[in-house]
Design an enzyme around this catalytic site. Structure first.
Site, PDB file in Angstrom:
ATOM      1  N   LYS A   1       0.842  -1.209   0.000  1.00 49.64           N
ATOM      2  CA  LYS A   1       0.000   0.000   0.000  1.00 49.64           C
ATOM      3  C   LYS A   1       0.869   1.248   0.000  1.00 49.64           C
ATOM      4  O   LYS A   1       2.052   1.211   0.395  1.00 49.64           O
ATOM      5  CB  LYS A   1      -0.955   0.032   1.194  1.00 49.64           C
ATOM      6  CG  LYS A   1      -0.305  -0.039   2.597  1.00 49.64           C
ATOM      7  CD  LYS A   1       0.132   1.274   3.201  1.00 49.64           C
ATOM      8  CE  LYS A   1       0.621   1.137   4.644  1.00 49.64           C
ATOM      9  NZ  LYS A   1       1.439   2.231   5.142  1.00 49.64           N
TER      10      LYS A   1
ATOM     11  N   ASP B   1      -3.204  -1.488  10.520  1.00 46.50           N
ATOM     12  CA  ASP B   1      -3.249  -1.302   9.067  1.00 46.50           C
ATOM     13  C   ASP B   1      -3.874  -2.480   8.317  1.00 46.50           C
ATOM     14  O   ASP B   1      -3.895  -2.479   7.100  1.00 46.50           O
ATOM     15  CB  ASP B   1      -1.815  -1.127   8.533  1.00 46.50           C
ATOM     16  CG  ASP B   1      -1.506   0.316   8.211  1.00 46.50           C
ATOM     17  OD1 ASP B   1      -2.376   1.177   8.453  1.00 46.50           O
ATOM     18  OD2 ASP B   1      -0.403   0.582   7.710  1.00 46.50           O
TER      19      ASP B   1
HETATM   20  C1  SUD Z   1       2.115   4.312  10.049  1.00 49.63           C
HETATM   21  C2  SUD Z   1       1.146   3.418   9.305  1.00 49.63           C
HETATM   22  C3  SUD Z   1       0.274   4.295   8.389  1.00 49.63           C
HETATM   23  O1  SUD Z   1      -0.551   3.533   7.553  1.00 49.63           O
HETATM   24  O2  SUD Z   1       1.725   2.445   8.458  1.00 49.63           O
HETATM   25  P1  SUD Z   1       3.232   1.793   8.303  1.00 49.63           P
HETATM   26  O3  SUD Z   1       4.216   2.888   8.146  1.00 49.63           O
HETATM   27  O4  SUD Z   1       3.490   0.972   9.531  1.00 49.63           O
HETATM   28  O5  SUD Z   1       3.151   0.934   7.069  1.00 49.63           O
HETATM   29  C4  SUD Z   1       0.202   2.682  10.321  1.00 49.63           C
HETATM   30  O6  SUD Z   1      -0.495   3.584  11.153  1.00 49.63           O
HETATM   31  C5  SUD Z   1       0.882   1.635  11.158  1.00 49.63           C
HETATM   32  O7  SUD Z   1      -0.001   0.589  11.363  1.00 49.63           O
HETATM   33  P2  SUD Z   1       0.543  -0.867  11.859  1.00 49.63           P
HETATM   34  O8  SUD Z   1       1.891  -1.104  11.278  1.00 49.63           O
HETATM   35  O9  SUD Z   1      -0.530  -1.858  11.573  1.00 49.63           O
HETATM   36  O10 SUD Z   1       0.676  -0.616  13.403  1.00 49.63           O
HETATM   37  P3  SUD Z   1       0.509  -1.643  14.634  1.00 49.63           P
HETATM   38  O11 SUD Z   1       1.236  -2.907  14.318  1.00 49.63           O
HETATM   39  O12 SUD Z   1      -0.912  -1.723  15.056  1.00 49.63           O
HETATM   40  O13 SUD Z   1       1.348  -0.839  15.758  1.00 49.63           O
HETATM   41  C6  SUD Z   1       2.747  -0.640  15.621  1.00 49.63           C
HETATM   42  C7  SUD Z   1       3.188   0.503  16.494  1.00 49.63           C
HETATM   43  O14 SUD Z   1       2.665   1.758  16.009  1.00 49.63           O
HETATM   44  C8  SUD Z   1       1.873   2.432  16.999  1.00 49.63           C
HETATM   45  N1  SUD Z   1       0.627   2.900  16.367  1.00 49.63           N
HETATM   46  C9  SUD Z   1       0.112   2.240  15.293  1.00 49.63           C
HETATM   47  C10 SUD Z   1      -1.035   2.681  14.688  1.00 49.63           C
HETATM   48  C11 SUD Z   1      -1.688   3.821  15.219  1.00 49.63           C
HETATM   49  N2  SUD Z   1      -2.799   4.296  14.661  1.00 49.63           N
HETATM   50  N3  SUD Z   1      -1.159   4.470  16.280  1.00 49.63           N
HETATM   51  C12 SUD Z   1       0.002   4.024  16.861  1.00 49.63           C
HETATM   52  O15 SUD Z   1       0.478   4.657  17.815  1.00 49.63           O
HETATM   53  C13 SUD Z   1       1.541   1.375  18.052  1.00 49.63           C
HETATM   54  O16 SUD Z   1       1.483   1.930  19.321  1.00 49.63           O
HETATM   55  C14 SUD Z   1       2.719   0.416  17.939  1.00 49.63           C
HETATM   56  O17 SUD Z   1       3.803   0.863  18.706  1.00 49.63           O
END
Ligand code: SUD
Ligand code: ADP
Length: 304
Positions: free
Chosen positions: A11, A142
């Site tokens: 994504k 996500d």
């Molecule tokens: C930043 C984003 C944007 O789409 O994507 P990625 O960069 O990881 O792909 C997401 O919010 C990443 O989601 P995801 O990777 O599923 O996160 P999780 O496993 O649930 O959490 C991983 C870490 O990120 C923090 N976290 C995650 C999602 C959220 N809305 N708030 C948070 O503070 C959690 O506290 C945890 O420490």
């Protein structure tokens, strides 16, 4: 026994506004996210329950850097599915990994959602769409977005997902882009941690995020304009760009030399550039590799 072969797409967060920290420690966000027409492949081979005993879930992966134990989101999702449905069947999962890890491209979350979709196809009493979305969100913030096959708006901590209205989705679907990532990864937890450390300075307001989205949706139907650059926003860029100047330097260069609209996806380190039909793709790839070296990851694809 049935065998399913499923694509598990990466994504891109075209817009990502983290708007503040919640009481549960997660962050609220408003994000426009689209799956790419490129990603991993997951083969799911059903294993029947024998004598009313549970059959196991097992995983193999062609990339030795990806965990294949319970730390893998595929197995976490499978166990969550069993707990939610009582399904006694098992599955052999075989993952072909192409999405780089720690890139902000959602590889693990996509794999987990794909596993859930597969198991829900195999189970005799499948979950309905609402139950499946809730289960996906419990596996990772996500995950739920990957239950959709096109661009979505994601709110809450990522668990509230709705498809973009068709007029706006049509402006994104099929759009060509280059995705590129330097050799280093960025951890999602680190990126959120930087926002917490800078709080409240780094957060976007929910009002500004919704206004940006509404403005873009207003003009999305106007075929005489291409307002995509006005949608692109990511307030996780500040921390990543401060620590890794190679990222903003590359994006500035692609704008200066090729006039490309660019952004960083999620918590990084992958970035993207929209490719107009006449873009000199080979030259752009060469520029990325010259700056970031041969270990840089570069892929030309389009939004699903
Ligand atoms: C930043 C984003 C944007 O789409 O994507 P990625 O960069 O990881 O792909 C997401 O919010 C990443 O989601 P995801 O990777 O599923 O996160 P999780 O496993 O649930 O959490 C991983 C870490 O990120 C923090 N976290 C995650 C999602 C959220 N809305 N708030 C948070 O503070 C959690 O506290 C945890 O420490
Ligand atoms: N199926 C999976 N594919 C990739 N990484 C996974 C998977 N399951 C668990 N992980 C772990 O999830 C973490 C983040 O992976 P990934 O989803 O690729 O990154 P991002 O959150 O940047 O999009 C890594 O520490 C990795 O070990």
């Amino acid at each position: 026994m049935r065998t399913l072969t499923l694509q598990s797409p990466a994504k891109i967060n075209l817009m990502l506004a983290i708007t503040g920290r919640r009481a549960d420690g997660f962050h609220d966000l408003v994000s426009v996210v689209a799956p790419l027409a490129w990603g991993d492949t997951l083969v799911v081979e059903e294993v029947a329950a024998a004598n009313h005993e549970r059959s196991a879930f097992t995983l193999t992966c062609d990339d030795p850097g990806v965990p294949i134990d319970q730390a893998n989101l595929i197995l976490k999702a499978a166990e969550a599915f069993r707990a939610a449905t009582g399904w006694l069947g098992g599955a052999r999962f075989a993952l072909t990994k192409r999405i780089p890890v720690g890139a902000g491209l959602g590889g693990g979350s996509s794999n987990a959602a794909t596993a859930l979709r597969a198991l829900n196809t195999l189970a005799a009493t499948p979950l309905d769409a609402v139950e499946l979305a809730r289960l996906a969100a419990s596996v990772g913030s996500d995950c739920a977005l990957f239950l959709h096959d096109g661009p979505v708006v994601m709110r809450g901590r990522g668990d509230r997902v709705e498809p973009l209205p068709e007029r706006a989705a049509a402006r994104l679907r099929g759009r060509g882009l280059l995705v590129f990532k330097p050799a280093f990864a960025i951890s999602t937890a680190w990126a959120y941690g930087r926002l917490v450390a800078a709080a409240p300075g780094g957060y976007a307001t929910a009002t500004a995020a919704e206004e940006r989205l509404a403005r873009w949706m207003d003009v999305a139907g106007d075929r005489s304009r291409d307002p995509i650059a006005e949608l692109v926003f990511n307030n996780m860029e500040s921390a990543a760009f401060a620590k890794f100047p190679a990222l903003p330097l590359m994006l500035e260069r692609l704008l200066r030399e090729f006039g490309l609209a660019t952004g960083m996806s999620g918590s990084g380190s992958a970035c993207f550039a929209f490719l107009p039909d006449d873009a000199p793709v080979a030259e752009i790839c060469a520029a990325v590799r010259r700056a970031w070296g041969e270990s840089a990851f570069v892929i030309q694809t389009h939004l699903q």
